[in-house]
Scaffold this motif. Structure first.
Motif, PDB file in Angstrom:
ATOM      1  N   GLY A  95      38.323  39.600  39.452  1.00  0.00           N
ATOM      2  CA  GLY A  95      38.609  39.432  40.872  1.00  0.00           C
ATOM      3  C   GLY A  95      37.739  40.346  41.713  1.00  0.00           C
ATOM      4  N   LYS A  96      37.587  41.608  41.262  1.00  0.00           N
ATOM      5  CA  LYS A  96      36.779  42.576  42.020  1.00  0.00           C
ATOM      6  C   LYS A  96      35.296  42.220  41.971  1.00  0.00           C
ATOM      7  CE  LYS A  96      39.985  46.355  41.097  1.00  0.00           C
ATOM      8  NZ  LYS A  96      40.356  47.210  39.952  1.00  0.00           N
ATOM      9  N   ALA A  97      34.832  41.743  40.826  1.00  0.00           N
ATOM     10  CA  ALA A  97      33.419  41.356  40.724  1.00  0.00           C
ATOM     11  C   ALA A  97      33.153  40.127  41.607  1.00  0.00           C
ATOM     12  CB  ALA A  97      33.047  41.073  39.271  1.00  0.00           C
ATOM     13  N   LEU A  98      34.005  39.105  41.465  1.00  0.00           N
ATOM     14  CA  LEU A  98      33.764  37.859  42.209  1.00  0.00           C
ATOM     15  C   LEU A  98      33.887  38.062  43.710  1.00  0.00           C
ATOM     16  CD1 LEU A  98      35.591  35.279  39.894  1.00  0.00           C
ATOM     17  CD2 LEU A  98      33.112  35.535  40.224  1.00  0.00           C
ATOM     18  N   ALA A  99      34.755  38.985  44.122  1.00  0.00           N
ATOM     19  CA  ALA A  99      34.901  39.241  45.568  1.00  0.00           C
ATOM     20  C   ALA A  99      33.556  39.642  46.176  1.00  0.00           C
ATOM     21  CB  ALA A  99      35.946  40.330  45.798  1.00  0.00           C
ATOM     22  N   GLN A 100      32.749  40.356  45.401  1.00  0.00           N
ATOM     23  CA  GLN A 100      31.432  40.780  45.913  1.00  0.00           C
ATOM     24  C   GLN A 100      30.455  39.614  46.026  1.00  0.00           C
ATOM     25  OE1 GLN A 100      30.068  44.545  43.846  1.00  0.00           O
ATOM     26  NE2 GLN A 100      31.959  44.180  42.698  1.00  0.00           N
ATOM     27  N   LEU A 101      30.755  38.512  45.306  1.00  0.00           N
ATOM     28  CA  LEU A 101      29.861  37.346  45.364  1.00  0.00           C
ATOM     29  C   LEU A 101      30.280  36.335  46.427  1.00  0.00           C
ATOM     30  CD1 LEU A 101      29.130  36.624  41.587  1.00  0.00           C
ATOM     31  CD2 LEU A 101      27.618  37.692  43.284  1.00  0.00           C
TER      32      LEU A 101
END
Ligand SMILES: O=P(O)(O)OP(=O)(O)OP(=O)(O)OC[C@H]1O[C@@H](n2cnc3c(O)ncnc32)[C@H](O)[C@@H]1O
Ligand SMILES: [Mg+2]
Length: 205
Positions: free
Chosen positions: A189-195
């Motif tokens: 979730g934290k990684a994808l939020a940056q994308l």
């Protein structure tokens, strides 16, 4: 409608990405799984880091399909095991993707590890590679500790053994969180939020 390929054989990852895109209100972006494109030879995940493996998967997807391509490489990094299973998480027991065997081996390895030394982190590196060669790589981490037995029906992989540090999880394993709770806290979730900004741009929405 704009398309993006998620270069993954893991259906749970596809569901998590779809939820993040929906929650961000991105319309006009069709997320395709590998089932939706002609089969191509997938490169082995030989990288020493999550980032390298995510790039291997995303670049080969772009090369084969010409579509913008997203890939996740992830795993669990256990303090008492000096960061392992790490990039070997999916095949820790020797058989790729055998979640029950992987979980049983991890529990056995930690059977003598006291509660105060059972810290661990889920890690996700996500790579988005565009047909023009633009590459974006992001990372998310989720701290918690390894339980002494499996708990909960949700999620996949090591979720039943992972008790997140977050107050929101309050004594539950990540397999006892709702999908939305997991998204709000998890490494992926934290990684994808940056994308999300790049995905929004791709969608033109
Ligand atoms: O490589 P692809 O095809 O995307 O799918 P995979 O399942 O093989 O994925 P990885 O190579 O990235 O391996 C990640 C492993 O780490 C574990 N893992 C990663 N994210 C997790 C999560 O959110 N919850 C539980 N376990 C997770 C799980 O055991 C996965 O098999
Ligand atoms: Mg894999």
């Amino acid at each position: 409608m704009a398309k993006v390929l998620l270069a993954s054989r893991n259906r749970k990852k596809l569901a998590e990405l779809q939820r993040v895109v929906d929650a961000a209100g991105i319309t006009g972006l069709e997320i395709l799984g590998l089932d939706a494109v002609p089969e191509y030879p997938e490169e082995p995940e030989t990288g020493a880091t999550f980032e390298e493996n995510a790039l291997i998967k995303a670049r080969s997807g772009v090369r084969a399909t010409g579509l913008p391509c997203l890939a996740d490489d992830s795993g669990i990094s256990v303090d008492a095991l000096n960061g392992m299973p790490g990039v070997l998480s999916a095949r820790w027991s020797g058989r790729h993707g055998d979640d029950p065997a992987n979980n049983a081996l991890l529990l056995a390895q930690l059977s003598d590890t006291p509660d105060e030394r059972r810290g661990a982190a889920f890690v996700s590196a996500c790579a988005l590679v565009l047909p023009d060669g633009t590459e974006t790589v992001v990372r998310g981490e989720w701290r918690g500790r390894i339980l002494r037995e499996e708990r909960g029906p949700n999620g996949f992989g090591y979720d039943p053994l992972f008790a997140p540090d977050d107050d929101l999880a309050a004594g539950r394993s990540s397999a006892e969180l709702t999908p939305e709770e997991k998204d709000s806290l998890s490494h992926r979730g934290k990684a994808l939020a940056q994308l999300v900004p790049v995905l929004r741009e791709l969608a033109g929405s």
